[in-house]
Design a protein around this motif. Structure first.
Motif, mmCIF file in Angstrom:
data_model
loop_
_atom_site.group_PDB
_atom_site.id
_atom_site.type_symbol
_atom_site.label_atom_id
_atom_site.label_comp_id
_atom_site.label_asym_id
_atom_site.label_seq_id
_atom_site.Cartn_x
_atom_site.Cartn_y
_atom_site.Cartn_z
ATOM 1 N N LEU A 1 46.612 35.261 38.394
ATOM 2 C CA LEU A 1 45.653 35.074 36.768
ATOM 3 C C LEU A 1 44.695 34.913 37.626
ATOM 4 O O LEU A 1 43.662 34.477 36.929
ATOM 5 N N ASP A 2 44.176 34.845 39.405
ATOM 6 C CA ASP A 2 43.082 34.237 39.440
ATOM 7 C C ASP A 2 41.924 35.174 39.170
ATOM 8 O O ASP A 2 42.638 36.668 39.727
ATOM 9 N N THR A 3 41.069 35.800 38.907
ATOM 10 C CA THR A 3 40.137 36.488 39.323
ATOM 11 C C THR A 3 38.808 36.581 39.616
ATOM 12 O O THR A 3 38.172 35.541 40.180
ATOM 13 N N GLU A 4 38.516 37.920 39.979
ATOM 14 C CA GLU A 4 37.046 37.713 40.788
ATOM 15 C C GLU A 4 36.296 39.311 40.699
ATOM 16 O O GLU A 4 37.312 40.594 40.456
ATOM 17 N N ARG A 5 35.281 38.934 40.137
ATOM 18 C CA ARG A 5 33.957 40.157 39.980
ATOM 19 C C ARG A 5 33.088 39.685 40.681
ATOM 20 O O ARG A 5 32.553 38.887 40.803
ATOM 21 N N GLY A 6 32.556 41.431 41.238
ATOM 22 C CA GLY A 6 30.848 40.825 41.602
ATOM 23 C C GLY A 6 31.005 39.693 43.254
ATOM 24 O O GLY A 6 32.218 39.652 43.854
ATOM 25 N N ASP A 7 29.595 39.254 43.563
ATOM 26 C CA ASP A 7 29.695 38.911 44.207
ATOM 27 C C ASP A 7 28.829 37.291 44.140
ATOM 28 O O ASP A 7 28.254 37.262 44.147
ATOM 29 N N ALA B 1 35.885 33.632 33.296
ATOM 30 C CA ALA B 1 35.839 34.622 33.871
ATOM 31 C C ALA B 1 35.416 35.852 32.771
ATOM 32 O O ALA B 1 35.139 36.598 32.789
ATOM 33 N N VAL B 2 35.476 35.674 31.267
ATOM 34 C CA VAL B 2 35.234 36.229 29.695
ATOM 35 C C VAL B 2 35.043 34.968 28.827
ATOM 36 O O VAL B 2 33.990 36.111 28.331
ATOM 37 N N SER B 3 34.403 34.397 29.150
ATOM 38 C CA SER B 3 32.807 33.973 28.312
ATOM 39 C C SER B 3 31.706 34.288 28.275
ATOM 40 O O SER B 3 31.161 33.776 27.220
ATOM 41 N N TYR B 4 31.108 34.964 29.102
ATOM 42 C CA TYR B 4 29.213 35.142 29.044
ATOM 43 C C TYR B 4 29.629 36.025 30.193
ATOM 44 O O TYR B 4 31.025 36.474 30.362
ATOM 45 N N ALA B 5 28.580 36.450 29.815
ATOM 46 C CA ALA B 5 28.272 38.107 30.177
ATOM 47 C C ALA B 5 27.602 37.758 31.424
ATOM 48 O O ALA B 5 26.206 37.656 31.912
ATOM 49 N N CYS B 6 28.357 37.732 32.576
ATOM 50 C CA CYS B 6 27.519 36.660 33.882
ATOM 51 C C CYS B 6 28.318 38.584 35.485
ATOM 52 O O CYS B 6 29.509 38.257 34.917
ATOM 53 N N PRO B 7 27.510 38.860 35.917
ATOM 54 C CA PRO B 7 28.174 39.814 36.761
ATOM 55 C C PRO B 7 29.056 39.160 38.022
ATOM 56 O O PRO B 7 29.281 39.724 38.733
ATOM 57 N N ASN B 8 28.829 38.464 38.615
ATOM 58 C CA ASN B 8 29.900 37.468 39.788
ATOM 59 C C ASN B 8 30.543 36.746 38.985
ATOM 60 O O ASN B 8 29.600 34.900 38.896
ATOM 61 N N VAL B 9 31.447 36.327 39.007
ATOM 62 C CA VAL B 9 32.326 35.507 38.249
ATOM 63 C C VAL B 9 34.095 34.996 39.406
ATOM 64 O O VAL B 9 33.980 36.474 40.471
ATOM 65 N N LEU B 10 34.104 34.184 40.098
ATOM 66 C CA LEU B 10 35.267 33.385 40.858
ATOM 67 C C LEU B 10 35.830 32.640 40.330
ATOM 68 O O LEU B 10 35.650 31.347 39.811
#
Length: 736
Positions: free
Chosen positions: A152-158, A319-328
């Protein structure tokens, strides 16, 4: 057939249908049952946290008055570990070897003629230990670290690039302690064997799981096991797993060939039925000067028992709470010599939201922005992970309507700037969510010759109002008055139901009841399909409505007849139909299935000289989808809010670091709020039915607690300028 759009019963604040039984003492909880020849059991708990039993002497216990047997690891049979469940693996089977993995571990069970005799004999069991040094802290370098077992770890962007681009970076470590589920009713199990058949009365939130688990553990057919739990004295997650005391009671009943009853003591509740695991969370957030979030990095580590698989990913909400482009988000566990953790109201989100929503507040102050405005500015219009629109989301309305109801505009931005006499006044808020959870469920509905309906499913009602809302729903769908509908639950012989937990039961069960009732109306139409005497001859389901016990054509309400007339004319005593619900899937619907959302607004008052903290009022604005009963839903939010206040200011399960013993395992020592600690509370529901399911509920059981700790902490900062990153918030932290 019409559904719920024009309903008048669903949504109404109907009093609980089970209330008369409860207030008159007629409701039978597991502890209320007794059977001829019933024996009583008591547990023996270990007095070390780690090591082995070099010897265990039961001679004096066996010789004590009334004792029937004493079972230890030396005499217990080989037991299989319970199966994998929807909530993860089963706890380890008890009495399988001489190892001790935590203080209070069940190392023997004593069975006697009376509970007093069993408890006395349990104190006579003598154990010689070979103790080893226990691992009790997640920071202990000896602790085994478990990687994310569910992926369930998540990563999007950098995130590294995002932080490099940020004008402001806020980071901190947030900690939450162990909390212990403390339902008022002590967990009770009664087991009775009849050959290979087994009947169990148990304080469970999931009868089917108990049945399946016991069948696996004792290698008997599942069809021969019946688990009963029509009333449960609270749960908060404590009844979601099949704990060792349940297994030991069943084992004891088989050994003595009599019914056996075991009631946990309050101290045993602290070591036997799970607890909210503690967490250490590092969170880092980057933002522009205008308050646009650029990067979020959230690492969490939680405690888990030595041989258990309970898992709570505290960071995934970030990971889903805010519109943020880079999340780990990354979660790990540390294996400790502690009792098995388990779900406790708002598992994972209860801990994770404290870190995230506190840190968002820190960012707001760092960029000089209103904490409400920064949340609205970074509002996630679609699911940031899936990139799909939500099936429903009224969080923006929660913020705006909640702020208006609370009077957020009266807030002055400078910390410490609001006073009322000697009291410092602070306003705080938190945006909250709880993820969608729903699994398959089944229900059966019947209409009888007298026109009454009987609907049932093997669910449980732990005080949430399941009896009531399902009665309302069935009455609406069948066109009956609520007094003509009986809804039953709490029996594993009934159609399959998942657990009461995760804010998932109402949705799963309601959609199963919806399907069963629609199918039942179809059964009546099938009966009269070729009936020349029926005005409903050849009518299709979508062409009819149900009102006042009658099925009638939508285009001409006079063209119809009652259930009673149809059954009587065709010589039938009743008609029944089964229904099942299947969880919606985002990829099939093209939208992200939404859980509940909400906004919490809190006013606190602090005496700066004494460090006294008082919560003056709370406003909860909740998007829970379709609300089936406003009164019981409000009760859920109020109860969850009290739990959130308790998490923020009172609850901490204190483990002695020298011995591993829980030092405050009584109601006299474990702090919880009392009436004087509970403020004025206002609850409003916004939004409407969720599009993903026929009934449109999203659940309100968990969302009431989520974010309260952060909102209180944020209000404390506004009142004092002091940021609290460790729960519970105590007097020593507030002495200015």
């Amino acid at each position: 057939m019409t559904t719920l759009e024009a309903g008048t019963i669903v949504g109404a604040g109907l009093d609980r249908v089970d209330a008369p039984l409860k207030v008159t003492g007629a409701a039978q909880y597991p502890n209320d049952f007794s059977f001829p020849g019933m024996a009583h059991a008591a547990l023996v708990g270990s007095t070390i946290a780690a090591g082995r039993m070099r010897g265990i002497d039961v001679t004096d216990a066996l010789a004590a008055p009334g004792v029937l047997t004493v079972i230890t690891h030396l005499t217990a049979p080989k037991l299989e570990r319970g199966p994998m469940t929807l909530l993860g693996g089963s706890p380890p089977a008890p009495l399988q070897d001489d190892r001790v993995l935590h203080y209070g571990q069940h190392i023997a069970i004593v069975v006697a003629e009376s509970s007093e005799q069993a408890r006395h004999a349990a104190r006579l069991v003598r154990v010689e230990y070979e103790a080893t040094e226990a691992v009790l802290d997640v920071d202990d370098p000896r602790a085994e670290i478990v990687e994310n077992p569910w992926g369930l770890d998540t990563e999007r962007g950098d995130v590294n690039a995002g932080f490099a681009q940020s004008d402001v970076v806020v980071e901190g470590t947030y900690t939450t302690p162990d909390n212990t589920n403390n339902p008022l009713g002590l967990m009770t199990t009664i087991a009775s064997w009849h050959g290979d058949a087994l009947t169990v009365h148990d304080s469970t939130q999931w009868p089917h799981n108990v049945r399946t688990s016991l069948a696996t553990i004792f290698k008997v057919p599942e069809s021969g096991i019946r688990v009963l739990a029509p009333f449960v004295g609270g749960g908060f997650g404590a009844g979601l797993r099949v704990w060792s005391h349940v297994i030991l009671t069943v084992l004891a009943a088989r050994e003595v060939k009599r019914p056996v009853k075991l009631v946990l003591t309050r101290p045993e509740m602290f070591t036997s039925v799970g607890h909210r695991p503690n967490s250490v969370q590092q969170i880092k957030i980057g933002s522009t000067r205008d308050g646009d979030l650029v990067a979020i990095e959230h690492h969490g580590i939680s405690s888990v028992a030595m041989e258990d698989d309970d898992y709570e990913p505290v960071s995934v909400g970030s990971a889903v709470s805010y519109a943020c482009p880079n999340v780990l988000t990354v979660d790990r566990q540390a294996r400790l010599n502690i009792p098995c953790p388990g779900s406790m109201r708002a598992p994972a989100e209860g801990q994770g939201s404290f870190a995230l929503e506190s840190a968002i507040d820190e960012v707001a102050y760092a960029v000089g922005m209103d904490p409400l405005e920064i949340r609205l500015r970074n509002y996630a219009e679609e699911n940031p992970v899936l990139g799909l629109p939500w099936s429903s989301k009224a969080l923006r309305e929660c913020y705006l309507e909640g702020a208006e109801r609370f009077g957020w505009s009266r807030r002055t931005p400078e910390p410490g700037s609001m006073r009322d006499g000697r009291w410092l006044v602070g306003y705080g808020l938190a945006g909250v969510s709880y993820p969608f959870y729903q699994v398959p469920c089944q229900a059966r509905a019947s209409v009888r010759r007298d026109g009454s309906a009987y609907v049932r499913s093997a669910a449980t009602d732990i005080g949430t109002g399941t009896y009531t809302v399902m009665t309302q729903l069935a009455a609406e769908l069948l066109g009956l008055d609520v007094t003509q509908v009986r809804f039953d639950l709490g029996d594993s012989d009934m159609p399959y139901s998942p657990q009461a937990g995760g804010s998932g039961l109402t949705g799963a069960l309601a959609n199963a009841v919806h399907a069963a009732c629609r199918r039942l109306v179809q059964e009546f139409l099938d009966v009269v399909r070729d009936d020349t005497e029926s005005p409903l001859r050849a009518a299709a389901l979508d062409d009819v409505a149900v009102t006042d016990g009658r099925i009638h054509r939508i285009t001409d309400p006079e063209q119809g007849e009652s259930y009673v007339d149809i059954l009587a004319r065709h010589g039938l005593e009743e008609l029944s139909a089964d229904g099942r619900s299947t969880p919606p899937r985002s990829e099939e619907l093209g939208m992200a299935i939404a859980g509940a959302f909400g906004a919490k607004f809190v006013e606190v008052r602090i005496d700066p000289d004494l460090g006294l903290l008082r919560v003056a009022r709370v406003v909860s604005a909740i998007d829970g989808g379709r609300i089936l009963n406003e009164k019981t839903a409000t009760s859920q939010i109020v109860g969850g809010t009290v739990g959130g206040i308790s998490q923020a200011m009172f609850e901490e399960t204190a483990t002695d670091q020298g011995t591993g013993r829980i030092a405050n395992a009584t109601f006299g020592d474990y702090l919880m709020p009392v009436n004087a600690d509970v403020p004025d509370m206002d609850t409003l529901f916004v939004g409407g039915p969720d599009r993903a399911t026929a009934v449109g509920t999203k659940g309100v059981g968990e969302i009431g607690l989520v974010g309260l700790a952060a909102a209180i902490g944020n209000a404390v900062f506004h009142a004092t300028g002091r940021r609290i990153r460790s729960l519970p918030i105590t007097i020593d932290q507030l002495m200015l």
